[in-house]
Design a protein around this motif. Structure first.
Motif: not given
Length: 163
Positions: A11-25
Motif C-alpha cells: 500500500f502507498a499513500r501520502t501523509m496529510e495534515i490530519t495524519d500528523s501532530n503539531a510537530l509535523g510528524k
C-alpha cells in the motif's frame, strides 16, 4: 500452492495534515492502522477468508514519518498454524519530492482466519520458495514459541490482571 510471495501486498499513500501532530510528524496510531490493514489483507490473500488481529508480537518505530511523506506499507505471510497466520509488515517513508526511502517501522502480527459464522477456521499450508522465505518462517516459529512460553508463565500467576 500458497507461497509467501502470493500473499504479498503493498500500500502507498501520502501523509496529510490530519495524519500528523503539531510537530509535523505522523501519529503512531496512523502507522499502526496501516500496519494492521496491510497484515489483514495479506492474511486474507493467503487463505481467502476474513482475518482478524489476535496479537502483535512486535511493533518497532525506527524513524519518524513526516507530514507529506509517502508511506509505503509492505506485508506478507511468514508462517501459518492451524487457524492462524503470522504476517510480517515493513513500513517505509519517502519524501514526496523524491529522495531516499527510509525504513520507519517493522511489525509482526498474529492473524486468525474466520469462517462465515465468525469462528476460527483452518488455513492453507504455506510453501516457502526462497532461503529468505525459510528464514522468515523459522523466525516466525521462534516468535510463536516465545509467545506460548510467555503466556504459560503469565498463567502461572492467576491473580494477576491483564491490561
Amino acid at each position: 500452492m500458497s507461497t509467501p510471495r502470493a500473499s504479498e501486498i503493498v500500500f502507498a499513500r501520502t501523509m496529510e495534515i490530519t495524519d500528523s501532530n503539531a510537530l509535523g510528524k505522523v501519529h503512531g496510531g496512523v502507522v499502526m492502522r496501516a500496519v494492521d490493514t496491510a497484515a489483514g489483507t495479506a492474511a486474507a490473500r493467503h487463505c481467502g477468508r476474513v482475518c482478524v488481529t489476535a496479537a502483535i508480537d512486535g511493533l518497532s518505530f525506527l524513524e519518524p514519518v513526516d507530514l507529506g511523506d509517502i508511506l509505503i506499507v509492505k506485508a506478507r505471510v511468514n508462517d501459518v498454524g492451524r487457524t492462524s497466520l503470522e504476517v510480517g509488515v515493513r513500513v517505509e517513508a519517502e519524501p514526496w519530492r523524491g529522495g531516499e526511502r527510509r525504513h520507519t517501522t517493522s511489525a509482526y502480527l498474529l492473524m486468525v482466519a474466520l469462517d462465515d459464522d465468525g469462528k476460527p477456521t483452518e488455513v492453507p499450508r504455506l510453501t516457502p520458495e526462497t532461503a529468505d522465505d525459510r528464514r522468515r518462517q523459522q523466525h516466525a516459529r521462534i516468535r510463536r514459541e516465545l509467545r506460548t512460553e510467555r503466556l504459560r508463565r503469565l498463567n502461572e500467576h492467576p491473580g494477576e490482571e491483564r491490561a
